[in-house]
Design a protein around this motif. Sequence first.
Motif, PDB file in Angstrom:
ATOM      1  N   GLU A  12      23.479  14.529 -24.392  1.00 32.52           N
ATOM      2  CA  GLU A  12      22.044  14.404 -24.193  1.00 32.52           C
ATOM      3  C   GLU A  12      21.644  14.492 -22.730  1.00 32.52           C
ATOM      4  OE1 GLU A  12      23.796  11.791 -25.714  1.00 32.52           O
ATOM      5  OE2 GLU A  12      23.599  12.674 -27.692  1.00 32.52           O
ATOM      6  N   ALA A  13      22.376  13.806 -21.844  1.00 34.35           N
ATOM      7  CA  ALA A  13      21.883  13.701 -20.476  1.00 34.35           C
ATOM      8  C   ALA A  13      22.988  13.616 -19.425  1.00 34.35           C
ATOM      9  CB  ALA A  13      20.979  12.476 -20.354  1.00 34.35           C
ATOM     10  N   GLY A  14      24.117  14.221 -19.653  1.00 42.74           N
ATOM     11  CA  GLY A  14      25.184  14.197 -18.654  1.00 42.74           C
ATOM     12  C   GLY A  14      24.859  15.072 -17.463  1.00 42.74           C
ATOM     13  N   ALA A  15      25.305  14.660 -16.283  1.00 45.39           N
ATOM     14  CA  ALA A  15      25.116  15.465 -15.074  1.00 45.39           C
ATOM     15  C   ALA A  15      26.027  16.688 -15.142  1.00 45.39           C
ATOM     16  CB  ALA A  15      25.452  14.637 -13.837  1.00 45.39           C
ATOM     17  N   VAL A  16      25.556  17.815 -14.605  1.00 44.00           N
ATOM     18  CA  VAL A  16      26.303  19.071 -14.657  1.00 44.00           C
ATOM     19  C   VAL A  16      26.761  19.449 -13.252  1.00 44.00           C
ATOM     20  CG1 VAL A  16      26.223  21.510 -15.266  1.00 44.00           C
ATOM     21  CG2 VAL A  16      24.939  19.855 -16.622  1.00 44.00           C
ATOM     22  N   PHE A  42      32.723   7.769 -10.633  1.00 46.39           N
ATOM     23  CA  PHE A  42      31.390   7.183 -10.530  1.00 46.39           C
ATOM     24  C   PHE A  42      30.640   7.295 -11.853  1.00 46.39           C
ATOM     25  CE2 PHE A  42      26.866   7.712  -9.456  1.00 46.39           C
ATOM     26  CZ  PHE A  42      26.630   6.464  -8.919  1.00 46.39           C
ATOM     27  N   ASP A  43      30.761   8.452 -12.522  1.00 48.02           N
ATOM     28  CA  ASP A  43      30.060   8.706 -13.782  1.00 48.02           C
ATOM     29  C   ASP A  43      30.987   9.496 -14.702  1.00 48.02           C
ATOM     30  OD1 ASP A  43      28.335   9.313 -15.848  1.00 48.02           O
ATOM     31  OD2 ASP A  43      26.990  10.560 -14.649  1.00 48.02           O
ATOM     32  N   SER A  44      31.477   8.857 -15.739  1.00 46.61           N
ATOM     33  CA  SER A  44      32.451   9.512 -16.628  1.00 46.61           C
ATOM     34  C   SER A  44      31.813  10.536 -17.562  1.00 46.61           C
ATOM     35  CB  SER A  44      33.211   8.461 -17.441  1.00 46.61           C
ATOM     36  OG  SER A  44      32.290   7.730 -18.245  1.00 46.61           O
ATOM     37  N   ASP A  45      30.485  10.612 -17.595  1.00 46.77           N
ATOM     38  CA  ASP A  45      29.791  11.524 -18.513  1.00 46.77           C
ATOM     39  C   ASP A  45      29.401  12.858 -17.888  1.00 46.77           C
ATOM     40  OD1 ASP A  45      29.906   9.883 -20.709  1.00 46.77           O
ATOM     41  OD2 ASP A  45      28.026   8.874 -20.244  1.00 46.77           O
ATOM     42  N   ILE A  46      30.089  13.280 -16.825  1.00 42.59           N
ATOM     43  CA  ILE A  46      29.710  14.545 -16.184  1.00 42.59           C
ATOM     44  C   ILE A  46      30.278  15.743 -16.943  1.00 42.59           C
ATOM     45  CG2 ILE A  46      29.555  13.477 -13.909  1.00 42.59           C
ATOM     46  CD1 ILE A  46      32.168  14.964 -13.175  1.00 42.59           C
ATOM     47  N   TRP A  47      29.582  16.837 -16.818  1.00 42.53           N
ATOM     48  CA  TRP A  47      30.032  18.127 -17.324  1.00 42.53           C
ATOM     49  C   TRP A  47      30.540  18.929 -16.142  1.00 42.53           C
ATOM     50  CZ3 TRP A  47      28.992  20.505 -22.286  1.00 42.53           C
ATOM     51  CH2 TRP A  47      28.369  19.659 -23.199  1.00 42.53           C
ATOM     52  N   VAL A  48      31.618  19.677 -16.335  1.00 43.88           N
ATOM     53  CA  VAL A  48      32.110  20.596 -15.316  1.00 43.88           C
ATOM     54  C   VAL A  48      32.212  21.971 -15.975  1.00 43.88           C
ATOM     55  CG1 VAL A  48      33.953  21.181 -13.709  1.00 43.88           C
ATOM     56  CG2 VAL A  48      33.395  18.776 -14.148  1.00 43.88           C
ATOM     57  N   VAL A  49      31.476  22.923 -15.425  1.00 48.96           N
ATOM     58  CA  VAL A  49      31.471  24.291 -15.940  1.00 48.96           C
ATOM     59  C   VAL A  49      31.988  25.195 -14.831  1.00 48.96           C
ATOM     60  CG1 VAL A  49      30.056  26.155 -16.885  1.00 48.96           C
ATOM     61  CG2 VAL A  49      29.463  23.772 -17.376  1.00 48.96           C
ATOM     62  N   VAL A  65      33.693  25.730 -20.156  1.00 51.31           N
ATOM     63  CA  VAL A  65      33.427  24.305 -19.971  1.00 51.31           C
ATOM     64  C   VAL A  65      34.770  23.644 -19.719  1.00 51.31           C
ATOM     65  CG1 VAL A  65      32.568  22.199 -21.040  1.00 51.31           C
ATOM     66  CG2 VAL A  65      31.390  24.363 -21.438  1.00 51.31           C
ATOM     67  N   MET A  66      34.941  23.106 -18.522  1.00 49.40           N
ATOM     68  CA  MET A  66      36.197  22.455 -18.153  1.00 49.40           C
ATOM     69  C   MET A  66      36.214  20.994 -18.586  1.00 49.40           C
ATOM     70  SD  MET A  66      37.476  25.125 -16.944  1.00 49.40           S
ATOM     71  CE  MET A  66      39.041  24.560 -16.349  1.00 49.40           C
ATOM     72  N   SER A  67      35.031  20.389 -18.643  1.00 47.43           N
ATOM     73  CA  SER A  67      34.920  18.987 -19.009  1.00 47.43           C
ATOM     74  C   SER A  67      33.562  18.747 -19.646  1.00 47.43           C
ATOM     75  CB  SER A  67      35.083  18.116 -17.759  1.00 47.43           C
ATOM     76  OG  SER A  67      34.890  16.775 -18.057  1.00 47.43           O
ATOM     77  N   LYS A  68      33.557  18.189 -20.851  1.00 51.79           N
ATOM     78  CA  LYS A  68      32.306  17.865 -21.532  1.00 51.79           C
ATOM     79  C   LYS A  68      31.928  16.431 -21.248  1.00 51.79           C
ATOM     80  CE  LYS A  68      32.015  20.888 -25.484  1.00 51.79           C
ATOM     81  NZ  LYS A  68      31.777  20.944 -26.918  1.00 51.79           N
ATOM     82  N   GLN A  94      38.296  19.870  -6.288  1.00 51.21           N
ATOM     83  CA  GLN A  94      38.760  19.105  -7.456  1.00 51.21           C
ATOM     84  C   GLN A  94      38.765  17.613  -7.141  1.00 51.21           C
ATOM     85  OE1 GLN A  94      39.200  20.010 -10.506  1.00 51.21           O
ATOM     86  NE2 GLN A  94      39.027  22.205 -10.217  1.00 51.21           N
ATOM     87  N   ALA A  95      39.141  17.242  -5.917  1.00 50.07           N
ATOM     88  CA  ALA A  95      39.114  15.833  -5.513  1.00 50.07           C
ATOM     89  C   ALA A  95      37.678  15.311  -5.529  1.00 50.07           C
ATOM     90  CB  ALA A  95      39.731  15.673  -4.129  1.00 50.07           C
ATOM     91  N   ARG A  96      36.750  16.136  -5.101  1.00 46.44           N
ATOM     92  CA  ARG A  96      35.328  15.734  -5.137  1.00 46.44           C
ATOM     93  C   ARG A  96      34.884  15.495  -6.573  1.00 46.44           C
ATOM     94  NH1 ARG A  96      30.368  16.337  -2.025  1.00 46.44           N
ATOM     95  NH2 ARG A  96      28.880  15.266  -3.351  1.00 46.44           N
ATOM     96  N   LEU A  97      35.296  16.380  -7.487  1.00 48.38           N
ATOM     97  CA  LEU A  97      34.945  16.199  -8.893  1.00 48.38           C
ATOM     98  C   LEU A  97      35.554  14.921  -9.468  1.00 48.38           C
ATOM     99  CD1 LEU A  97      35.173  19.845 -10.256  1.00 48.38           C
ATOM    100  CD2 LEU A  97      33.122  18.419 -10.089  1.00 48.38           C
ATOM    101  N   GLU A  98      36.767  14.604  -9.075  1.00 42.77           N
ATOM    102  CA  GLU A  98      37.399  13.368  -9.554  1.00 42.77           C
ATOM    103  C   GLU A  98      36.647  12.142  -9.050  1.00 42.77           C
ATOM    104  OE1 GLU A  98      39.670  12.902 -11.893  1.00 42.77           O
ATOM    105  OE2 GLU A  98      39.525  15.065 -12.151  1.00 42.77           O
ATOM    106  N   ARG A  99      36.176  12.171  -7.814  1.00 39.97           N
ATOM    107  CA  ARG A  99      35.376  11.057  -7.291  1.00 39.97           C
ATOM    108  C   ARG A  99      34.075  10.922  -8.078  1.00 39.97           C
ATOM    109  NH1 ARG A  99      36.928  13.268  -2.334  1.00 39.97           N
ATOM    110  NH2 ARG A  99      34.828  14.069  -1.949  1.00 39.97           N
ATOM    111  N   GLU A 100      33.461  12.060  -8.387  1.00 42.10           N
ATOM    112  CA  GLU A 100      32.234  12.032  -9.188  1.00 42.10           C
ATOM    113  C   GLU A 100      32.512  11.474 -10.583  1.00 42.10           C
ATOM    114  OE1 GLU A 100      29.202  12.564  -8.229  1.00 42.10           O
ATOM    115  OE2 GLU A 100      29.548  13.554  -6.297  1.00 42.10           O
ATOM    116  N   ARG A 101      33.648  11.850 -11.156  1.00 48.64           N
ATOM    117  CA  ARG A 101      34.015  11.397 -12.503  1.00 48.64           C
ATOM    118  C   ARG A 101      34.269   9.885 -12.521  1.00 48.64           C
ATOM    119  NH1 ARG A 101      37.351  15.243 -13.734  1.00 48.64           N
ATOM    120  NH2 ARG A 101      35.842  16.427 -14.888  1.00 48.64           N
TER     121      ARG A 101
END
Length: 115
Positions: free
Chosen positions: A32-36, A90-97, A25-28, A81-88
């Motif tokens: 309950e309902a975070g996007a993965v 938009f939504d700070s509650d994402i999970w990255v595995v 898990v790179m980012s929790k 990684q840049a795409r993940l940062e853009r997603e983060r």
Amino acid sequence: MRVTTDLWVSALIRRVFGGGGFAAVMSKGAPEAGAVFVLTRDRLGTVQLFGPAPQTSYDQARPDERLFVRLGDGEDQDALQARLERERKFDSDIWVVEIEAGSVPVEQLLNVSLP
């Protein structure tokens, strides 16, 4: 009833390790309902990014199932990684595995929806 994200991610990690792979898990996000988002890496260094499928992809008969779409692939990890940062942003509650699938194909670990 949909399982919590925390439980779903734990099950994914167990399945990866059960198939001889590696997962971390790179980012929790929200338990309950975070996007993965799943970053996969094969033994040749090729990287793929999978994220939640659009709501229009869900089957009415199985609305609780988590579906994924391929958001990017190749060897350019910086772009992913840049795409993940853009997603983060938009939504700070994402999970990255991040996973290295081992003997089990990624398509068997994730329900990948075709575009």
